[in-house]
Scaffold this active site. Structure first.
Site, PDB file in Angstrom:
ATOM      1  N   CYS A  61      65.387  53.518  49.064  1.00 31.36           N
ATOM      2  CA  CYS A  61      63.875  53.482  48.877  1.00 31.36           C
ATOM      3  C   CYS A  61      63.680  55.126  48.694  1.00 31.36           C
ATOM      4  O   CYS A  61      63.973  56.044  49.632  1.00 31.36           O
ATOM      5  CB  CYS A  61      63.165  52.845  50.235  1.00 31.36           C
ATOM      6  SG  CYS A  61      61.247  52.984  49.797  1.00 31.36           S
ATOM      7  N   CYS A  87      62.064  37.078  51.373  1.00 28.49           N
ATOM      8  CA  CYS A  87      61.755  38.538  51.663  1.00 28.49           C
ATOM      9  C   CYS A  87      62.750  39.218  50.749  1.00 28.49           C
ATOM     10  O   CYS A  87      63.921  39.306  50.926  1.00 28.49           O
ATOM     11  CB  CYS A  87      61.571  38.857  52.900  1.00 28.49           C
ATOM     12  SG  CYS A  87      61.535  40.687  53.272  1.00 28.49           S
ATOM     13  N   CYS A  95      60.236  56.286  54.977  1.00 25.57           N
ATOM     14  CA  CYS A  95      59.412  56.247  56.214  1.00 25.57           C
ATOM     15  C   CYS A  95      60.499  56.574  57.280  1.00 25.57           C
ATOM     16  O   CYS A  95      61.809  56.200  57.413  1.00 25.57           O
ATOM     17  CB  CYS A  95      59.012  55.066  56.448  1.00 25.57           C
ATOM     18  SG  CYS A  95      57.749  54.518  55.154  1.00 25.57           S
ATOM     19  N   SER A 115      54.036  44.317  48.660  1.00 22.00           N
ATOM     20  CA  SER A 115      53.527  45.223  49.792  1.00 22.00           C
ATOM     21  C   SER A 115      53.858  46.748  49.386  1.00 22.00           C
ATOM     22  O   SER A 115      54.898  46.694  48.689  1.00 22.00           O
ATOM     23  CB  SER A 115      54.526  44.785  50.893  1.00 22.00           C
ATOM     24  OG  SER A 115      54.451  45.902  52.056  1.00 22.00           O
ATOM     25  N   GLU A 160      69.413  43.918  50.249  1.00 21.70           N
ATOM     26  CA  GLU A 160      69.276  42.659  51.283  1.00 21.70           C
ATOM     27  C   GLU A 160      68.105  41.904  50.843  1.00 21.70           C
ATOM     28  O   GLU A 160      67.189  42.396  50.270  1.00 21.70           O
ATOM     29  CB  GLU A 160      68.759  43.443  52.435  1.00 21.70           C
ATOM     30  CG  GLU A 160      69.713  44.442  53.221  1.00 21.70           C
ATOM     31  CD  GLU A 160      69.280  45.040  54.583  1.00 21.70           C
ATOM     32  OE1 GLU A 160      70.124  45.754  55.133  1.00 21.70           O
ATOM     33  OE2 GLU A 160      67.885  44.457  55.105  1.00 21.70           O
ATOM     34  N   CYS A 193      64.270  45.734  58.024  1.00 23.68           N
ATOM     35  CA  CYS A 193      64.647  46.165  56.372  1.00 23.68           C
ATOM     36  C   CYS A 193      65.398  47.145  56.532  1.00 23.68           C
ATOM     37  O   CYS A 193      65.368  48.071  56.990  1.00 23.68           O
ATOM     38  CB  CYS A 193      63.189  46.575  55.893  1.00 23.68           C
ATOM     39  SG  CYS A 193      63.326  47.249  54.276  1.00 23.68           S
ATOM     40  N   CYS A 245      62.480  53.817  59.098  1.00 24.96           N
ATOM     41  CA  CYS A 245      62.901  52.752  58.522  1.00 24.96           C
ATOM     42  C   CYS A 245      64.660  52.954  57.820  1.00 24.96           C
ATOM     43  O   CYS A 245      64.801  54.030  57.667  1.00 24.96           O
ATOM     44  CB  CYS A 245      62.179  52.211  57.361  1.00 24.96           C
ATOM     45  SG  CYS A 245      62.825  51.197  56.113  1.00 24.96           S
ATOM     46  N   HIS A 305      50.416  51.689  58.473  1.00 26.25           N
ATOM     47  CA  HIS A 305      51.364  51.853  59.531  1.00 26.25           C
ATOM     48  C   HIS A 305      50.732  53.134  60.631  1.00 26.25           C
ATOM     49  O   HIS A 305      51.631  53.523  61.617  1.00 26.25           O
ATOM     50  CB  HIS A 305      52.848  52.379  59.181  1.00 26.25           C
ATOM     51  CG  HIS A 305      53.547  51.316  58.440  1.00 26.25           C
ATOM     52  ND1 HIS A 305      53.591  50.004  58.868  1.00 26.25           N
ATOM     53  CD2 HIS A 305      54.051  51.510  57.401  1.00 26.25           C
ATOM     54  CE1 HIS A 305      54.391  49.353  58.075  1.00 26.25           C
ATOM     55  NE2 HIS A 305      54.665  50.068  57.227  1.00 26.25           N
TER      56      HIS A 305
HETATM   57  S1  SF4 Z   1      59.249  51.067  55.145  1.00 25.54           S
HETATM   58 FE1  SF4 Z   1      59.314  50.308  52.941  1.00 25.54          FE
HETATM   59  S2  SF4 Z   1      58.413  52.054  51.963  1.00 25.54           S
HETATM   60 FE2  SF4 Z   1      59.077  52.739  54.055  1.00 25.54          FE
HETATM   61  S3  SF4 Z   1      61.240  53.635  53.602  1.00 25.54           S
HETATM   62 FE3  SF4 Z   1      61.288  51.485  54.292  1.00 25.54          FE
HETATM   63  S4  SF4 Z   1      61.501  50.140  52.468  1.00 25.54           S
HETATM   64 FE4  SF4 Z   1      60.697  52.177  51.908  1.00 25.54          FE
END
Ligand code: SF4
Length: 386
Positions: free
Chosen positions: A144, A137, A148, A224, A107, A366, A151, A249
């Site tokens: 990833c 962005c 997290c 980031s 994305e 995200c 996410c 976080h």
């Molecule tokens: S917040 Fe960032 S580092 Fe964490 S899983 Fe999502 S994309 Fe990956």
């Protein structure tokens, strides 16, 4: 598999070498780069100062785009989000009979600034700058590796690293959207952990900031990271004046380990030490990104703990109100709690902002668009440019 070099992967020397090897004059490379980065044209047929024979040869030998936009969302506040499938443009896929549903997807988002007449602006920019600010962005990986828990991007783990060219092409894809003349700022806050794809991200930043490339000031580029201390030091040593944002976080290791699997291996102390090194080495203030999750990390005592981490580093703190994701157990905090959290930080002397929630009527978080595309096709999606 298309073996032609991807134009966005090449620097001027590399492009010149290819072009001369194909029997064309070296200055063709400069012409192509001008079309690409100054005028945002990737169709060889439109490159009017290049002869037809040379345009045909360039079209045959170079891959001008690798991404195929499969979804395009437009929010009421002007935010636009693209889901891009990598591995060949629409035309190339048609020519090769490659199905449109083959290839990894990432994305990218274009975020226009709201008009702010007469307002002061950070970074020494003028009001004219703030009125025309358009932020890209972008993603550095598909999926990833961090995972997290709040996410969508990390739900399936890491699929693949994006190449430098694919990272740069996202900025081009966003530049071509209606109403966008040029991208002024870039943030690596899309899918992926940028410092886990270090070489490609650094190469991409060079192209984004080079005078022959997009010419975006490095000070307007933010990388980031959720936390790789050794790579933060390495980034400091590269001496690019980009902004480093550490995605904290959590105000302490216990909460961070609940939210971020990698926190089992990296403590907040290790991260802030690396942040201190970055600040000393580059003179650039570090930013902490802090996603507020209702009842998890949004209490006043958490703000006080966060202030003790931010103050020694003189770190700025960006507070992000969580955007809820279907199937994940976290919730958006109440507005009163967010403002109280900010007030506690400010009372402790921390420079802090609440990031405006943009694109709330599209899949703003995200990884959310890819997640939703995998599970259901929301009625509001515009199928664009597919
Ligand atoms: S917040 Fe960032 S580092 Fe964490 S899983 Fe999502 S994309 Fe990956």
């Amino acid at each position: 598999m298309d073996a032609r070099p991807h134009i966005f992967d090449l620097d001027p020397d590399q492009l010149r070498q290819h072009i001369q090897a194909w029997g064309l004059p070296a200055y063709r490379a400069d012409q192509v780069l001008q079309w690409l980065y100054q005028r945002h044209v990737v169709e060889p047929d439109l490159m009017a100062n290049i002869s037809k024979a040379d345009r045909d040869l360039l079209a045959a030998r170079l891959r001008f785009t690798d991404g195929h936009v499969t979804q395009h969302q437009v929010a009421t506040d002007g935010v636009q989000k693209l889901l891009v499938r990598w591995g060949g443009s629409g035309e190339d896929r048609a020519a090769e009979n490659t199905p449109p549903d083959i290839g990894p997807r990432s994305e990218c988002v274009m975020i226009p600034s709201p008009v702010r007449v007469g307002a002061a602006h950070t970074g020494g920019e003028t009001d004219r700058d703030s009125r025309s600010r358009k932020t890209a962005c972008i993603s550095s990986q598909v999926g990833c590796p961090v995972g997290c828990r709040f996410c969508a991007s990390g739900l399936g783990g890491l699929e693949v690293n994006l190449t430098a060219g694919q990272i740069v092409e996202q900025v081009w894809q966003l530049t071509r959207l209606a109403g966008v003349d040029r991208i002024t700022h870039v943030v690596f806050m899309g899918m992926g952990e940028p410092l886990a794809n270090f070489e490609n991200v650094i190469r991409a930043v060079h192209t984004l900031t080079a005078p022959w490339g997009f010419g975006i000031s490095a000070r307007r580029v933010t990388i980031s990271t959720v936390g790789l201390p050794a790579q933060i030091r390495r980034l400091a040593d590269v001496q690019l004046p980009v902004t480093l944002a550490i995605s904290l976080h959590a105000p302490n290791d216990d909460i961070r380990r609940q939210l971020i699997p990698w926190a089992q291996h990296v403590s907040i102390d290790q991260l802030t030490d690396a942040g201190q090194y970055y600040f000393q080495r580059t003179g650039r203030e570090v930013t902490f990104e802090y996603t507020l999750l209702r009842g998890v990390n949004d209490r006043p005592e958490h703000a006080r703990q966060l202030a003790t981490l931010a103050n020694p580093l003189r770190a700025n703190v960006n507070l992000i109100r969580y955007n809820e994701i279907t199937g994940l157990p976290y919730h958006r905090p109440a507005s009163d709690d967010v403002h109280q959290f900010q007030a506690v930080l400010r009372a402790a002397g921390v420079n802090t902002h609440i990031r405006a929630s943009r694109g709330r009527d599209i899949a703003a978080a995200c990884g959310q668009l890819r997640h939703e595309a995998d599970h259901a096709a929301p009625a509001a999606l515009n199928q664009a440019r597919s």
